[in-house]
Design a protein around this motif. Structure first.
Motif, PDB file in Angstrom:
ATOM      1  N   TYR A   5      -2.000   1.649 -12.094  1.00  0.00           N
ATOM      2  CA  TYR A   5      -2.869   1.523 -10.927  1.00  0.00           C
ATOM      3  C   TYR A   5      -2.132   0.902  -9.749  1.00  0.00           C
ATOM      4  CZ  TYR A   5      -3.424  -3.520 -11.715  1.00  0.00           C
ATOM      5  OH  TYR A   5      -3.205  -4.870 -11.860  1.00  0.00           O
ATOM      6  N   ILE A   6      -2.736   1.049  -8.578  1.00  0.00           N
ATOM      7  CA  ILE A   6      -2.310   0.379  -7.356  1.00  0.00           C
ATOM      8  C   ILE A   6      -3.584  -0.149  -6.705  1.00  0.00           C
ATOM      9  CG2 ILE A   6      -2.353   2.516  -5.995  1.00  0.00           C
ATOM     10  CD1 ILE A   6       0.103   1.406  -4.459  1.00  0.00           C
ATOM     11  N   ASP A   7      -3.524  -1.328  -6.099  1.00  0.00           N
ATOM     12  CA  ASP A   7      -4.726  -2.009  -5.631  1.00  0.00           C
ATOM     13  C   ASP A   7      -4.533  -2.512  -4.198  1.00  0.00           C
ATOM     14  OD1 ASP A   7      -6.988  -3.646  -5.343  1.00  0.00           O
ATOM     15  OD2 ASP A   7      -6.893  -4.324  -7.421  1.00  0.00           O
ATOM     16  N   CYS A   8      -5.289  -1.964  -3.263  1.00  0.00           N
ATOM     17  CA  CYS A   8      -5.186  -2.379  -1.857  1.00  0.00           C
ATOM     18  C   CYS A   8      -5.597  -3.834  -1.644  1.00  0.00           C
ATOM     19  CB  CYS A   8      -6.057  -1.488  -0.964  1.00  0.00           C
ATOM     20  SG  CYS A   8      -5.282   0.051  -0.479  1.00  0.00           S
ATOM     21  N   ARG A   9      -6.385  -4.372  -2.538  1.00  0.00           N
ATOM     22  CA  ARG A   9      -6.837  -5.757  -2.376  1.00  0.00           C
ATOM     23  C   ARG A   9      -5.673  -6.746  -2.422  1.00  0.00           C
ATOM     24  NH1 ARG A   9     -11.155  -6.038  -7.054  1.00  0.00           N
ATOM     25  NH2 ARG A   9      -9.323  -5.145  -8.077  1.00  0.00           N
ATOM     26  N   GLU A  10      -4.533  -6.327  -2.925  1.00  0.00           N
ATOM     27  CA  GLU A  10      -3.366  -7.202  -2.985  1.00  0.00           C
ATOM     28  C   GLU A  10      -2.703  -7.381  -1.627  1.00  0.00           C
ATOM     29  OE1 GLU A  10      -0.707  -5.570  -5.858  1.00  0.00           O
ATOM     30  OE2 GLU A  10      -2.044  -5.982  -7.530  1.00  0.00           O
ATOM     31  N   GLU A  14      -6.577  -5.589   8.316  1.00  0.00           N
ATOM     32  CA  GLU A  14      -7.695  -5.761   9.222  1.00  0.00           C
ATOM     33  C   GLU A  14      -8.954  -5.081   8.707  1.00  0.00           C
ATOM     34  OE1 GLU A  14      -6.691  -4.598  13.179  1.00  0.00           O
ATOM     35  OE2 GLU A  14      -5.042  -6.034  13.304  1.00  0.00           O
ATOM     36  N   MET A  15      -8.780  -4.023   7.945  1.00  0.00           N
ATOM     37  CA  MET A  15      -9.952  -3.283   7.465  1.00  0.00           C
ATOM     38  C   MET A  15     -10.497  -3.826   6.139  1.00  0.00           C
ATOM     39  SD  MET A  15      -8.068   0.288   6.428  1.00  0.00           S
ATOM     40  CE  MET A  15      -9.496   1.148   6.936  1.00  0.00           C
ATOM     41  N   HIS A  16      -9.818  -4.792   5.541  1.00  0.00           N
ATOM     42  CA  HIS A  16     -10.264  -5.407   4.287  1.00  0.00           C
ATOM     43  C   HIS A  16     -10.540  -4.356   3.208  1.00  0.00           C
ATOM     44  CE1 HIS A  16     -10.417  -9.188   6.408  1.00  0.00           C
ATOM     45  NE2 HIS A  16     -11.169  -8.619   7.322  1.00  0.00           N
ATOM     46  N   CYS A  17      -9.598  -3.464   3.023  1.00  0.00           N
ATOM     47  CA  CYS A  17      -9.726  -2.378   2.052  1.00  0.00           C
ATOM     48  C   CYS A  17      -9.843  -2.939   0.637  1.00  0.00           C
ATOM     49  CB  CYS A  17      -8.523  -1.451   2.152  1.00  0.00           C
ATOM     50  SG  CYS A  17      -8.645   0.011   1.114  1.00  0.00           S
ATOM     51  N   THR A  18     -10.784  -2.426  -0.130  1.00  0.00           N
ATOM     52  CA  THR A  18     -10.997  -2.880  -1.507  1.00  0.00           C
ATOM     53  C   THR A  18     -10.776  -1.762  -2.520  1.00  0.00           C
ATOM     54  OG1 THR A  18     -13.361  -2.396  -1.404  1.00  0.00           O
ATOM     55  CG2 THR A  18     -12.667  -4.615  -0.756  1.00  0.00           C
ATOM     56  N   HIS A  36      -4.501   8.317   0.215  1.00  0.00           N
ATOM     57  CA  HIS A  36      -5.281   7.177   0.695  1.00  0.00           C
ATOM     58  C   HIS A  36      -4.561   6.481   1.855  1.00  0.00           C
ATOM     59  CE1 HIS A  36      -7.854   3.655   0.663  1.00  0.00           C
ATOM     60  NE2 HIS A  36      -6.765   2.903   0.592  1.00  0.00           N
ATOM     61  N   ALA A  37      -3.273   6.225   1.706  1.00  0.00           N
ATOM     62  CA  ALA A  37      -2.515   5.529   2.747  1.00  0.00           C
ATOM     63  C   ALA A  37      -2.508   6.317   4.052  1.00  0.00           C
ATOM     64  CB  ALA A  37      -1.077   5.280   2.269  1.00  0.00           C
ATOM     65  N   VAL A  38      -2.412   7.632   3.961  1.00  0.00           N
ATOM     66  CA  VAL A  38      -2.371   8.482   5.154  1.00  0.00           C
ATOM     67  C   VAL A  38      -3.755   8.587   5.795  1.00  0.00           C
ATOM     68  CG1 VAL A  38      -2.002  10.860   5.956  1.00  0.00           C
ATOM     69  CG2 VAL A  38      -0.325   9.765   4.435  1.00  0.00           C
ATOM     70  N   SER A  39      -4.771   8.885   5.004  1.00  0.00           N
ATOM     71  CA  SER A  39      -6.095   9.144   5.577  1.00  0.00           C
ATOM     72  C   SER A  39      -6.839   7.877   5.981  1.00  0.00           C
ATOM     73  CB  SER A  39      -6.947   9.970   4.613  1.00  0.00           C
ATOM     74  OG  SER A  39      -7.236   9.235   3.450  1.00  0.00           O
ATOM     75  N   VAL A  40      -6.659   6.791   5.256  1.00  0.00           N
ATOM     76  CA  VAL A  40      -7.414   5.570   5.537  1.00  0.00           C
ATOM     77  C   VAL A  40      -6.609   4.572   6.368  1.00  0.00           C
ATOM     78  CG1 VAL A  40      -8.570   3.577   4.491  1.00  0.00           C
ATOM     79  CG2 VAL A  40      -8.823   5.852   3.480  1.00  0.00           C
ATOM     80  N   HIS A  41      -5.346   4.389   6.017  1.00  0.00           N
ATOM     81  CA  HIS A  41      -4.533   3.373   6.676  1.00  0.00           C
ATOM     82  C   HIS A  41      -3.631   3.950   7.770  1.00  0.00           C
ATOM     83  CE1 HIS A  41      -5.933   0.297   3.941  1.00  0.00           C
ATOM     84  NE2 HIS A  41      -5.714   1.130   2.935  1.00  0.00           N
ATOM     85  N   THR A  66     -10.917  -9.828  -7.461  1.00  0.00           N
ATOM     86  CA  THR A  66      -9.918  -9.558  -6.432  1.00  0.00           C
ATOM     87  C   THR A  66      -8.619 -10.268  -6.776  1.00  0.00           C
ATOM     88  OG1 THR A  66     -11.632  -9.377  -4.756  1.00  0.00           O
ATOM     89  CG2 THR A  66      -9.407  -9.776  -3.975  1.00  0.00           C
ATOM     90  N   PRO A  67      -7.510  -9.512  -6.840  1.00  0.00           N
ATOM     91  CA  PRO A  67      -6.216 -10.143  -7.123  1.00  0.00           C
ATOM     92  C   PRO A  67      -5.750 -10.949  -5.921  1.00  0.00           C
ATOM     93  CG  PRO A  67      -5.936  -7.796  -6.742  1.00  0.00           C
ATOM     94  CD  PRO A  67      -7.406  -8.076  -6.689  1.00  0.00           C
TER      95      PRO A  67
END
Length: 70
Positions: A5-10, A14-18, A36-41, A66-67
């Motif tokens: 897995y990979i977790d944006c919470r780490e 600014e968008m507080h991606c979870t 995800h990185a391209v479309s969201v971030h 949350t890690p």
């Protein structure tokens, strides 16, 4: 085959991606993480991005709590 897995919470943003993404193969996880990185971030898909993302993979499944930020 071990789950990964990979977790944006780490990574605070600014968008507080979870979002946390998991898959049974590195290639499947990488493709989902890049999308995800391209479309969201709004990152550009590049070999550098793919290399950075693949270094952030963990074995197992994402934790419920949350890690701590990396």
């Amino acid at each position: 085959m071990a789950r990964k897995y990979i977790d944006c919470r780490e990574f605070p943003s600014e968008m507080h991606c979870t979002v946390a993404i998991s898959a049974d193969s590195d290639s499947e996880l990488l493709e989902a993480a890049v999308q995800h990185a391209v479309s969201v971030h709004h990152h550009a898909d590049s070999p550098e991005l793919r290399g950075q993302l693949s270094q952030l993979f963990h074995d197992g499944t994402p934790p419920v709590a949350t890690p701590r930020a990396g």
